[in-house]
Design an enzyme around this catalytic site. Sequence first.
Site, PDB file in Angstrom:
ATOM      1  N   HIS A  94       0.795  -1.231   0.000  1.00 24.08           N
ATOM      2  CA  HIS A  94       0.000   0.000   0.000  1.00 24.08           C
ATOM      3  C   HIS A  94       0.825   1.277   0.000  1.00 24.08           C
ATOM      4  O   HIS A  94       0.282   2.360  -0.153  1.00 24.08           O
ATOM      5  CB  HIS A  94      -0.970   0.024   1.192  1.00 24.08           C
ATOM      6  CG  HIS A  94      -0.301   0.360   2.491  1.00 24.08           C
ATOM      7  ND1 HIS A  94       0.422  -0.548   3.200  1.00 24.08           N
ATOM      8  CD2 HIS A  94      -0.223   1.522   3.190  1.00 24.08           C
ATOM      9  CE1 HIS A  94       0.913   0.017   4.296  1.00 24.08           C
ATOM     10  NE2 HIS A  94       0.545   1.283   4.308  1.00 24.08           N
TER      11      HIS A  94
HETATM   12  C1  UD1 Z   1      -2.093   5.370   5.895  1.00 21.93           C
HETATM   13  C2  UD1 Z   1      -0.865   5.884   6.639  1.00 21.93           C
HETATM   14  C3  UD1 Z   1       0.182   4.780   6.741  1.00 21.93           C
HETATM   15  C4  UD1 Z   1      -0.408   3.486   7.270  1.00 21.93           C
HETATM   16  C5  UD1 Z   1      -1.648   3.120   6.460  1.00 21.93           C
HETATM   17  C6  UD1 Z   1      -2.316   1.872   6.976  1.00 21.93           C
HETATM   18  C7  UD1 Z   1      -0.491   8.296   6.187  1.00 21.93           C
HETATM   19  C8  UD1 Z   1       0.358   9.290   5.485  1.00 21.93           C
HETATM   20  N1  UD1 Z   1      -0.225   6.980   5.918  1.00 21.93           N
HETATM   21  O1  UD1 Z   1      -1.707   5.072   4.561  1.00 21.93           O
HETATM   22  O2  UD1 Z   1       1.202   5.205   7.619  1.00 21.93           O
HETATM   23  O3  UD1 Z   1       0.560   2.468   7.147  1.00 21.93           O
HETATM   24  O4  UD1 Z   1      -2.577   4.210   6.534  1.00 21.93           O
HETATM   25  O5  UD1 Z   1      -3.256   1.389   6.051  1.00 21.93           O
HETATM   26  O6  UD1 Z   1      -1.319   8.677   6.969  1.00 21.93           O
HETATM   27  N2  UD1 Z   1      -8.955   4.644   0.931  1.00 21.93           N
HETATM   28  C9  UD1 Z   1     -10.216   4.124   0.749  1.00 21.93           C
HETATM   29  N3  UD1 Z   1     -10.925   3.769   1.873  1.00 21.93           N
HETATM   30  C10 UD1 Z   1     -10.445   3.938   3.123  1.00 21.93           C
HETATM   31  C11 UD1 Z   1      -9.171   4.488   3.291  1.00 21.93           C
HETATM   32  C12 UD1 Z   1      -8.427   4.832   2.184  1.00 21.93           C
HETATM   33  O7  UD1 Z   1     -10.699   3.957  -0.358  1.00 21.93           O
HETATM   34  O8  UD1 Z   1     -11.154   3.594   4.092  1.00 21.93           O
HETATM   35  C13 UD1 Z   1      -8.138   4.974  -0.266  1.00 21.93           C
HETATM   36  C14 UD1 Z   1      -8.330   6.373  -0.761  1.00 21.93           C
HETATM   37  O9  UD1 Z   1      -8.231   6.364  -2.155  1.00 21.93           O
HETATM   38  C15 UD1 Z   1      -7.111   7.111  -0.186  1.00 21.93           C
HETATM   39  C16 UD1 Z   1      -6.055   6.014  -0.234  1.00 21.93           C
HETATM   40  O10 UD1 Z   1      -6.773   4.819   0.034  1.00 21.93           O
HETATM   41  O11 UD1 Z   1      -6.769   8.242  -0.924  1.00 21.93           O
HETATM   42  C17 UD1 Z   1      -4.934   6.186   0.742  1.00 21.93           C
HETATM   43  O12 UD1 Z   1      -5.424   6.341   2.080  1.00 21.93           O
HETATM   44  P1  UD1 Z   1      -4.568   7.201   3.126  1.00 21.93           P
HETATM   45  O13 UD1 Z   1      -5.264   7.181   4.437  1.00 21.93           O
HETATM   46  O14 UD1 Z   1      -4.209   8.520   2.542  1.00 21.93           O
HETATM   47  O15 UD1 Z   1      -3.185   6.472   3.235  1.00 21.93           O
HETATM   48  P2  UD1 Z   1      -2.813   4.933   3.430  1.00 21.93           P
HETATM   49  O16 UD1 Z   1      -2.105   4.478   2.215  1.00 21.93           O
HETATM   50  O17 UD1 Z   1      -3.956   4.128   3.919  1.00 21.93           O
END
Ligand code: UD1
Length: 360
Positions: free
Chosen positions: A204
Amino acid sequence: MKIISLVGARPQFIKEALVGEVARNMQAWEHVLVHSGQHYDVNMSDVFFQELGIPEPKYHLGVGSGLHGSMTASALTAMENVLIEERADALLVYGDTNTTLAGALAAAKLGIPIIHVEAGIRMEPKTMPEEINRVLTDRISSVMCCCSTLAVENLLKEGLTQGVYLTGDVMYDLFLRFKHLFESRETITNLGLEPGRFIIATLHRDYNVDKQESLHECLHGLTCLAEETNHKVLLPLHPRTRKNIEKFNLQTVARTLNLINPIGYIDLMALVQTAAFVITDSGGLQKEAYYAKKRCVVIMPDTGWRELTDCGWNILVEPSAKAIVQGGIEALASGHTPENIYGDGKAAERIVQIVLEDLA
Ligand code: UD1
């Protein structure tokens, strides 16, 4: 004393499960739970609350997804209001997500002490969003709870000497607490997998999945590894990775992998316990593999858990198909599991005790 505990993403729910429970059981303070809403899908958030018995948060900030700056800004603004309204005595934050930094900044601006759980982790590249979050959060924290001696040393090197404690890892506490459930879980049978004959993988990180070339290499590497070792590769897909596979049209490269939706903590641990080994770019899963005595191939430029790579148990590889296959073959060989790196399973109790004494 009233402490606000802020969570928002999967690894934080896992850490809160035990720290919150111990604080409530010991009646250590009034524990007010806030969910930023950074992770919001049912299988990215709700499932953890249900299966780990985390109470319903008092506040839900509804931050959602977005650019890092705007996500951090909306969580910061909303948290400022909560901290003022609740007249909080301290803020408890976990790990290194945008939620962590947003909460810490809001508290620091109000002069409210911050307790940082999983402090002192450092890794390259310094530009990685999580590295920025963890360095800045430590800088403004009053109490820094570290999982390992290396984390303590990292803080000392930066001149952070006050409020630094070696507590052990609350994720180890949780692993021990729920271990009996992993063993009785029928996840493997339900997915049609044979114990020891599959590899569990997760991907991820932005640098692995946001660029077409590196995502292609990771998926291709996993596919080749499956063929070469005659093991199935199970890949629970983070929504970010799923979206990018579609965006870059990489479905064909991934077609022989077993792709499933993200899964909860207990199912994932049940899989780790019976897998041949683990491949991941998740910080937490690197340690959880070790708790399950499984080797782990880490697709990252660096790791915060160097204790596990320095002794050769975990293997750090770059996001290239060749390196992933080589790392996977190496991980199939047995090795000597290092012992007791991240505490004794009593980190949560230690954290609560330290907070009571430090903030008294
Ligand atoms: C975040 C944390 C990372 C952690 C990870 C665990 C930051 C910078 N990074 O990364 O340290 O290891 O969480 O998973 O905060 N999305 C969905 N549904 C959700 C959540 C996310 O569709 O419930 C998608 C969205 O397109 C979003 C992308 O995932 O833009 C990334 O989510 P984000 O929370 O920005 O970062 P993670 O990669 O999850």
